[in-house]
Design an enzyme around this catalytic site. Sequence first.
Site, PDB file in Angstrom:
ATOM      1  CG  HIS A 196     -49.070   2.279  12.890  1.00  0.00           C
ATOM      2  ND1 HIS A 196     -48.091   3.241  12.886  1.00  0.00           N
ATOM      3  CD2 HIS A 196     -49.985   2.682  13.798  1.00  0.00           C
ATOM      4  CE1 HIS A 196     -48.409   4.188  13.767  1.00  0.00           C
ATOM      5  NE2 HIS A 196     -49.552   3.871  14.330  1.00  0.00           N
ATOM      6  CD  GLU A 241     -54.005   4.516  14.072  1.00  0.00           C
ATOM      7  OE1 GLU A 241     -54.086   4.810  15.261  1.00  0.00           O
ATOM      8  OE2 GLU A 241     -53.049   3.897  13.593  1.00  0.00           O
TER       9      GLU A 241
END
Length: 259
Positions: A96, A168
Amino acid sequence: MKRIYLGTNLKMYKTNRETVSYLKELREKTAAFRRPELEMFVIPSFTALPEAVAAVEGEIKIGAQNMCWEDAGEYTGEISPRMLKAIGIDLIEIGHSERRHKFGETDSDVNRKVLAALRHGFTPLVCIGETEADKAYGVTAERLREQLKLGLYGVTGEQARQLWIAYEPVWAIGVGGKPAAPEYANRAQQVIKETLAELFPGCDQEIPVLYGGSVNSQNAASLMTQPAIDGLFIGRAAWEAESFAAIIKQILELCESRW
Ligand code: PGA
């Protein structure tokens, strides 16, 4: 209807009790419209995982936010694949943006974690995305290709079928993030899909590519209708069970009428 992936990472926000009550409410609020084509997942903090798994009784996939690549050893503060396996987790979020940018995780760390996750039979949810500077220099496609090639180095075609990818963009994530325009996200996701096709010919079609970064109830539908977007990975807008359930319902109705 095609398969749809809708999930959230709870980051470092909810205690065990808060996680369990969130999950119970989410189960209740989605009970009427959950269906087999929907892959719904929630990724709580490590400490809440055993209670989270018990609370959902298999109705929602539960994932971990990170994982060490070693099975055991002198790795104080880390959580091993064996520990996650033992509590019934099968989805591992890897790389992430906050792990990369606040904790210095590199593509080679991501690679070690991806290989370990695959070795243990987990589904790795591998997050990639360009920074604001990459975007300004016009190297988004190069950056995404690099992150995929380094992060997935050594993954076999057979193993690749287990992967999930989340696109992302770093500039789109979190408070202060700006959601990517649907067409921009679609182009980037197309690059990801083309790279996966190069790396894993014949298996790439089975790898879902999700979009994440400031998804909310206003932009979810226009993102989800882009051809290269297979699902949404949502942060803030999904942390109240009611709002996440409303987005899920909206997307399912939309997809049902289209596909
Ligand atoms: P956000 O978070 O939806 O709050 O921008 C997305 C993420 O970090 O995955």
